[in-house]
Structure formats: C-alpha cells, structure tokens
Design a protein around this motif. Structure first.
Motif, PDB file in Angstrom:
ATOM      1  N   SER A 173     -20.067  74.750  17.184  1.00  0.00           N
ATOM      2  CA  SER A 173     -19.854  75.618  16.029  1.00  0.00           C
ATOM      3  C   SER A 173     -18.369  75.908  15.833  1.00  0.00           C
ATOM      4  N   LEU A 174     -17.678  76.205  16.929  1.00  0.00           N
ATOM      5  CA  LEU A 174     -16.239  76.452  16.852  1.00  0.00           C
ATOM      6  C   LEU A 174     -15.505  75.225  16.335  1.00  0.00           C
ATOM      7  N   PHE A 175     -15.852  74.055  16.845  1.00  0.00           N
ATOM      8  CA  PHE A 175     -15.174  72.822  16.451  1.00  0.00           C
ATOM      9  C   PHE A 175     -15.242  72.614  14.941  1.00  0.00           C
ATOM     10  N   TRP A 176     -16.424  72.753  14.370  1.00  0.00           N
ATOM     11  CA  TRP A 176     -16.544  72.507  12.935  1.00  0.00           C
ATOM     12  C   TRP A 176     -15.872  73.595  12.109  1.00  0.00           C
ATOM     13  N   THR A 177     -15.795  74.802  12.631  1.00  0.00           N
ATOM     14  CA  THR A 177     -15.030  75.848  11.946  1.00  0.00           C
ATOM     15  C   THR A 177     -13.557  75.471  11.893  1.00  0.00           C
ATOM     16  N   MET A 178     -13.035  74.957  13.000  1.00  0.00           N
ATOM     17  CA  MET A 178     -11.634  74.534  13.056  1.00  0.00           C
ATOM     18  C   MET A 178     -11.366  73.369  12.118  1.00  0.00           C
ATOM     19  N   MET A 179     -12.244  72.370  12.143  1.00  0.00           N
ATOM     20  CA  MET A 179     -12.028  71.179  11.311  1.00  0.00           C
ATOM     21  C   MET A 179     -12.166  71.502   9.827  1.00  0.00           C
ATOM     22  N   SER A 180     -13.080  72.410   9.502  1.00  0.00           N
ATOM     23  CA  SER A 180     -13.252  72.791   8.096  1.00  0.00           C
ATOM     24  C   SER A 180     -12.004  73.478   7.559  1.00  0.00           C
ATOM     25  N   ALA A 181     -11.370  74.293   8.407  1.00  0.00           N
ATOM     26  CA  ALA A 181     -10.154  74.989   7.966  1.00  0.00           C
ATOM     27  C   ALA A 181      -9.056  74.003   7.596  1.00  0.00           C
ATOM     28  N   SER A 182      -8.993  72.884   8.320  1.00  0.00           N
ATOM     29  CA  SER A 182      -7.899  71.931   8.084  1.00  0.00           C
ATOM     30  C   SER A 182      -8.249  70.867   7.063  1.00  0.00           C
ATOM     31  N   ARG A 183      -9.308  71.089   6.278  1.00  0.00           N
ATOM     32  CA  ARG A 183      -9.657  70.156   5.203  1.00  0.00           C
ATOM     33  C   ARG A 183      -9.030  70.565   3.879  1.00  0.00           C
ATOM     34  N   HIS A 184      -8.202  71.571   3.867  1.00  0.00           N
ATOM     35  CA  HIS A 184      -7.604  72.074   2.629  1.00  0.00           C
ATOM     36  C   HIS A 184      -6.097  71.822   2.628  1.00  0.00           C
ATOM     37  N   PRO A 185      -5.531  71.411   1.499  1.00  0.00           N
ATOM     38  CA  PRO A 185      -4.083  71.171   1.452  1.00  0.00           C
ATOM     39  C   PRO A 185      -3.295  72.459   1.589  1.00  0.00           C
TER      40      PRO A 185
END
Length: 389
Positions: free
Chosen positions: A216-228
C-alpha cells in the motif's frame, strides 16, 4: 572572480525534480495512518544498501509478491525502530528545545523560522486542494513547522534524506491513486501487514512498531510521482525546444514495473537517437524520457543507483560519447550542471566535478530561477515569473 562558462550539459533527476516527489506520498501515508513523522524514510535508509527498496532500484529483483513481502519486513526492523527513537527523534527534540524564539538571529531559531514558510497552491502541485483533508490531526501540522535541521542524524543513501528536508515546508497534498485494475494495487487503504516476528516489542521503553503494509505504501509513493512538477517540467519542455541548447540528460533512481502493468510501456520515442541497443526506457513516468532527454540513465536498467559513484561515472561516459557523436570535443564532469532533490546525490555529483542545483520540496521554482542564471536563458513564463520574483 571569473564567471563560469555555461554548462554543455543539464542533467536532471526525475522523481522529485521533473515530477513530484515520492517523499510526498510517504508524508501523506504517515499522516493518514498516524505513523511517526520520518519513520518510513528512516527505515528505508536503515536497510541500505541491501534492502528490498535498493535491490528494486538496481533492477536486481522483480516487482512481485516477494518484493512487497521483503519491503514490508524492512519497514518493521526492530533495531531501526530502536535507533529511530533513541538517536534520531531524541536529537530532533533536543534541537527544538535549544531553539530560542525570542533571540533573533539565533541559528537554530532561524532554522525553525525558515520551516514556517508556507508554499503556495502552485508550489504544492497537483491535488493541492485536498491538503486540508489529508491531515486529520492538526498537531501534525504544528510538528512539521517546527522541524529543525536533521542533516547529521542518519546516512543519506535512500530516496530521501534529512539534508533534503532541512528548512523545507513539507507539502500537505494528497495524490490520486492510479485508476487501474492491476492486481498489485492494494484495495484496502488501511495498513494491514506486519511480520509476526516484529509485532512484539522487547524494549518496554519504546512504543510498539507501527503496522505498515509495504505494498500500500509503495503504490502511494509511486502515485505521487506520476504528476509533473508545476515549475521544472514546463522549464524542461521550454529548454528542449530551444536552439541551440545544451545537451539534456536524465540520471534517476528508477524501478521496472511488471510487463502487464499499465505503467510499463517499453515503446520508445522515434527521436531516441542517443540510446544504445541495450539501453531501455520503459515508461515508468507519465511521459517518455526519450522525448526530452538526449541521454537517459535509469538505475534499474544499469544495475547501479545514486549516490554510488559508478552511476555518475557512467553518466559522464555516455554524455561524452553522445557529444562526440555530434561532433563535439567531449564532456567532463565540470561541463555538467546537475539538478537533484537529495543532498547525498548532489554531494556525489560535486565529487565527480559537476555543478549542482538543489531542488527543494515545495519550492522547486527556486531551482528553475537558479538554472536560468546558470544558462543565461528564460525558462519561466511571464505569469509564473511575476508571481515568484
């Protein structure tokens, strides 16, 4: 003092520079699940250089169930938890206690005052309007504002470090999770897994280890970095269209998604003339790096990661080869200006001869302004310039 020549190369980190930082995802996760501030980043650093996170960024293991199980275990290391409380947090409290807010000019007070500066909504980037909803406990906000320098409290070898957090206001925005049916994404928003061996605490003076679901933490981190990033990414777009322009490179710690994951796209831009036959550029970001960078180096593709010296030497080598293919006389470290958000990464950049620009979380426009001065070109639009300068 003699003026420095403009650099031949601008070398960008991607996560936390061109796109929003995964540190934002960590911060949001800690607030949502009432996890002690800075614990997650401390646990990841403690596992370096051979934790599951570091193995993934070097491309040594797959992103599968075994990785998520191991990553979760790294987040429940009892020795790291003890050190976090006895060293890291105690020193943090001591620095707060010695700060005297009535004595103007006191170095510690100035650090605390600097941390009180609030970024604008534009600084916060995507989904800034959700900030107030992401912090259910108002005491966490006060705690963030009192954060002093922590630059000497731990090894700075992971995705974030105390140097990067020094005198910076941590952005309080939540990021949308990817709308995907990929089975690796967690369906539950609650932390659910803790290894049984770590669930008990043999140190009566310590609070119990927080339960954290690494997936759950991993996908929260990766989702944050999907935005310019709202400032650096537009500057990169502007710079890539200028003629003439410096060589543009990327040096980033990355991960490789499973082939059937929607974020895994091995297709390359037709303009990827700089890549060698074995140089991959999976679409781990919301954009294809080949559309902007002449030379792209992702840690998971080359088996090295920042801040190890070898990946910097590889970057210089590939930039040198690219320049010579284009008829130039080659590239040395001194010909490169490097942008990164992690203090230890910048330190190694300087050790190999590069000029560096620090990208601060929530204040990335400052890095754009500094880059403009180094290059002697304008990279901000007029509206942004009026609001920030």
């Amino acid at each position: 003092m003699a003026l420095q020549k403009p650099p031949k190369v601008v070398l960008f980190d991607i996560g936390g520079v061109c796109v929003l930082s995964p540190m934002q995802g960590i911060h949001d996760f800690e607030i949502k699940h009432k996890i002690p501030e800075s614990w997650i980043n401390y646990a990841i650093r403690h596992s370096s250089p051979n934790g599951y996170w570091q193995h993934l960024e070097r491309g040594e293991i797959k992103m599968d169930a075994d990785f998520f199980k191991g990553f979760t275990a790294d987040l429940h290391n009892k020795e790291a938890w003890r050190e976090f409380h006895t060293n890291f947090r105690n020193e943090k409290k001591r620095l707060k206690d010695v700060a005297n807010p009535t004595q103007l000019g006191d170095p510690v007070s100035l650090k605390a005052e600097a941390a009180d500066s609030e970024p604008t909504d534009e600084d916060r980037g995507a989904q800034s309007s959700q900030s107030s909803q992401s912090s259910p406990n108002p005491t966490n906000d006060n705690k963030n504002k009192e954060r002093p320098s922590l630059s000497k409290l731990a090894k700075d070898t992971a995705i974030g470090d105390p140097i990067s957090l020094e005198s910076e206001e941590v952005v309080q925005s939540s990021q949308d999770k990817p709308k995907s049916k990929f089975p690796s994404h967690p369906k539950s928003t609650e932390p659910i897994i803790a290894p049984s061996a770590s669930s008990s605490n043999t140190e009566p003076s310590l609070p119990p280890l927080p339960r954290i679901d690494g997936e759950s933490l991993f996908w929260t981190m990766m989702s944050a970095s999907r935005h310019p990033d709202p400032y650096i990414f537009p500057a990169l777009e502007t710079l890539s269209k200028k003629a003439p322009r410096p060589i543009l490179g990327a040096l980033s710690n990355t991960v490789i998604y499973p082939p059937d994951h929607p974020w895994s796209n091995p297709s390359r831009s037709s303009s990827s003339s700089s890549s060698s036959s074995n140089d991959k550029a999976p679409n781990a970001f919301f954009f294809n790096p080949r559309d902007f960078f002449d030379v792209y180096i992702g840690s998971a593709d080359v088996g090295m990661r920042k801040p190890a010296r070898d990946i910097y030497e590889l970057a210089i080598k590939r930039l040198d080869e690219y320049d010579r293919r284009k008829g130039g006389d080659g590239v040395k470290g001194e010909n490169i200006v490097f942008l990164d958000d992690i203090g230890e990464n910048l330190k190694m950049g300087r050790e190999v001869g590069m000029r560096t620009i620090r990208v601060q979380l929530g204040k990335t426009w400052r890095a754009v302004k500094e880059l403009e001065g180094v290059l002697g070109v304008e990279l901000m639009d007029e509206k942004t310039r009026r609001s920030k300068l």
